[in-house]
Design a protein around this motif. Structure first.
Motif, short mmCIF file in Angstrom:
data_model
loop_
_atom_site.label_atom_id
_atom_site.label_comp_id
_atom_site.label_asym_id
_atom_site.label_seq_id
_atom_site.Cartn_x
_atom_site.Cartn_y
_atom_site.Cartn_z
N LYS A 1 6.10 3.74 7.98
CA LYS A 1 5.73 4.02 6.60
C LYS A 1 5.41 5.51 6.47
N PRO A 2 5.61 6.08 5.30
CA PRO A 2 5.25 7.50 5.13
C PRO A 2 3.74 7.69 5.18
N LEU A 3 3.33 8.90 5.54
CA LEU A 3 1.90 9.24 5.50
C LEU A 3 1.39 9.34 4.08
N TYR A 4 2.25 9.87 3.20
CA TYR A 4 1.87 10.11 1.81
C TYR A 4 3.05 9.81 0.89
N LEU A 5 2.73 9.65 -0.38
CA LEU A 5 3.72 9.70 -1.44
C LEU A 5 3.34 10.86 -2.35
N LEU B 1 -6.68 11.79 -3.94
CA LEU B 1 -5.57 10.89 -3.67
C LEU B 1 -5.93 9.47 -4.05
N GLU B 2 -4.90 8.69 -4.40
CA GLU B 2 -5.06 7.27 -4.67
C GLU B 2 -4.21 6.50 -3.67
N MET B 3 -4.45 5.19 -3.59
CA MET B 3 -3.66 4.35 -2.70
C MET B 3 -2.59 3.61 -3.50
N VAL B 4 -1.35 3.73 -3.06
CA VAL B 4 -0.22 3.02 -3.67
C VAL B 4 0.53 2.32 -2.54
N GLY B 5 0.53 1.00 -2.56
CA GLY B 5 1.20 0.26 -1.50
C GLY B 5 0.63 0.56 -0.13
#
Length: 497
Positions: free
Chosen positions: A92-96, A153-157
């Motif tokens: 999974k990516p570290l960030y979006l 930052l927010e959490m998405v998925g």
């Protein structure tokens, strides 16, 4: 000389020597990146869907992977956003990185553990190249300001998500954090005008030596300082010697910015994007050094053929000087055959340096002229050199389509002047003449009477700020498009003036 500036010099020499190694064989540098990307990509859903097991060469890749923009790749990005692993890149990516989209609304660009160093090291290496080239390093001992988006930052998925500049803010090296402004509490303020007031308050008593940001928003910051103190910026920050910018062409803003400062300062241009840190200014001359050894494989499509089926996809060894190319990226962020939307023109092939010439979708061709951003920016800069009293805050160009045969259509230049031309008619003539020299199709249309000479509309002070505020895009990394193929922006500007 402080410890940071002292230690930066041997580090700068080391970094520059590493860059020169891959510059000796840029084709092989790109081949190595390509092979590494394909090997990693085989383990992903995208790689299986596009037969990466059969990819040996860039020609294989071009045959199996079509060029697509964010909207066309949205099903894959949506799977990443929902928390699925091994979709575009292993794991999974570290960030979006959340950024403004076009037809799709917000875009979510993955940043992986492999790709995030590209963003951090690119900016660092730009500064170190400057240190090595000029011998100037004292700016590292003062306060450094980066006008950026919120680092909140927010959490998405299950993935940390925010603006690219805010994400990168979390990775500023520890040795620079004590020098960095604005503070975290100020940086997370969303309202630009409130945030700007806090930035002014925090920086006013400090010894600012480096300031970085998109020129029109830095200009707003400088205007606030001058309004509050009654002094030019050079007297407020006597050791401010380096301006770092990206995102837009600096030339239309240079005269007003330097006048507000009270003297010229050195500058470094960067080419950052959510999709990757692509290039930086490595010498005093024109052009940005394209980073060919940083996890990004580049393809270049001749801009005039971009929308054609089976348009050629050139690699770095096939490009030529002074041709317009649309940029296509594949990267260790999990982007594959991704159309960035920017066009570039090579001004050097040893090493490969580019200028960013426009956007593939931001052009003016309502009458078949296909005017690009670089042409209008160069035209304005040339006209301003002929009328040295002129200072421009912001501008955009749009078509005026007439249905009256007795009144030909024309281009409309909407300009907010800090200081207008003393002779507006002569200024219009200079603009028209400059664009006619740069674009033969525009010249033909005027010669044939299909177009009339351009119309200049002088907008009141603050017009572009009000327009951007109405879109919720005031400040940060937001930019006004230089060109439109319709009246959307022009009519909105008129309504907000």
């Amino acid at each position: 000389m402080g410890l940071k500036s002292f230690l930066s010099r041997p580090l700068a020499a080391y970094i520059v020597s590493r860059y020169r190694q891959w510059q000796q064989d840029p084709v092989e540098a790109q081949q190595q990146v390509f092979r590494q990307l394909i090997e990693k990509g085989k383990a992903t859903a995208f790689g299986r869907d596009h037969s990466f097991e059969d990819v040996r060469t860039p020609a294989d890749f071009a045959r199996l992977v079509p060029v697509r923009d964010y909207e066309a790749l949205a099903p894959y990005f949506q799977r990443v956003k929902s928390g699925q692993a091994d979709v575009l890149w292993p794991g999974k990516p570290l960030y979006l990185a959340k950024t403004s989209g076009t037809t799709s609304g917000a875009k979510y660009i993955p940043l992986t553990s492999d790709s995030i160093p590209n963003h951090i090291n690119g900016a660092r290496d730009a500064l170190l190249h400057y240190v090595h080239r000029t011998g100037k390093s004292r700016f590292l001992d003062g306060k450094l300001m980066f006008l950026s988006g919120s680092p909140e930052l927010e959490m998405v998925g299950g993935i940390h998500t925010g603006r690219l500049s805010g994400i990168v803010n979390h990775h500023v090296p520890a040795y620079l954090r004590r020098n960095q402004l604005p503070s975290y509490n100020t940086n997370i303020i969303e309202d630009w005008e409130t945030k700007l007031d806090h930035i002014v308050e925090e920086t006013l008593p400090e010894d600012m030596t480096l300031i970085s940001g998109i020129p029109p928003w830095v200009q707003m910051y400088f205007d606030k300082l001058v309004e509050l103190t009654g002094k030019p910026v050079k007297d407020i920050f006597p050791h401010f010697d380096l301006f770092v910018y990206g995102g837009v062409n600096f030339e239309p803003y240079r005269a007003k910015l330097f006048e507000t400062i009270g003297r010229s300062v050195d500058s470094i241009e960067l080419f950052p994007a959510s999709e990757g840190f692509l290039a930086f200014q490595d010498e005093a001359g024109p052009g940005l050094l394209l980073l060919l050894d940083a996890g990004i494989f580049y393809e270049f499509i001749p801009a005039e053929k971009f929308f054609e089926p089976d348009a050629p996809r050139l690699t770095i060894g096939q490009v030529e000087l002074d041709q317009q190319y649309a940029l296509v990226l594949s990267s260790n962020a999990g982007l594959w055959g991704y159309s960035l939307g920017d066009t570039v023109r090579f001004v050097s092939l040893k090493p490969h340096r580019v200028v960013v010439s426009g956007r593939i979708k931001h052009f003016l061709s309502a009458f078949g002229e296909h005017v690009i951003g670089e042409e209008v920016e160069q035209t304005l800069r040339e006209a301003m050199s002929q009328f040295p009293e002129v200072e421009v805050v912001e501008f955009t160009v749009a078509p005026r389509v007439s249905s009256d045969p007795a009144e030909p259509s024309q281009h409309e230049w909407l300009i907010e002047f800090a200081r207008p031309p003393q002779d507006s008619a002569a200024f219009v003539t200079a603009l028209d003449a400059g664009l006619r020299r740069r674009n033969v199709y525009y010249d033909d249309l005027l010669n044939g009477g299909i177009l009339a000479p351009l119309r200049l509309t002088s907008l009141p002070a603050g017009a572009f700020q009000r327009y951007m505020k109405s879109l919720g895009k005031l400040g940060g990394q937001n930019k006004v498009p230089r060109l439109s193929n319709d009246r959307g922006i022009a009519d909105e500007l008129g309504a907000s003036s």
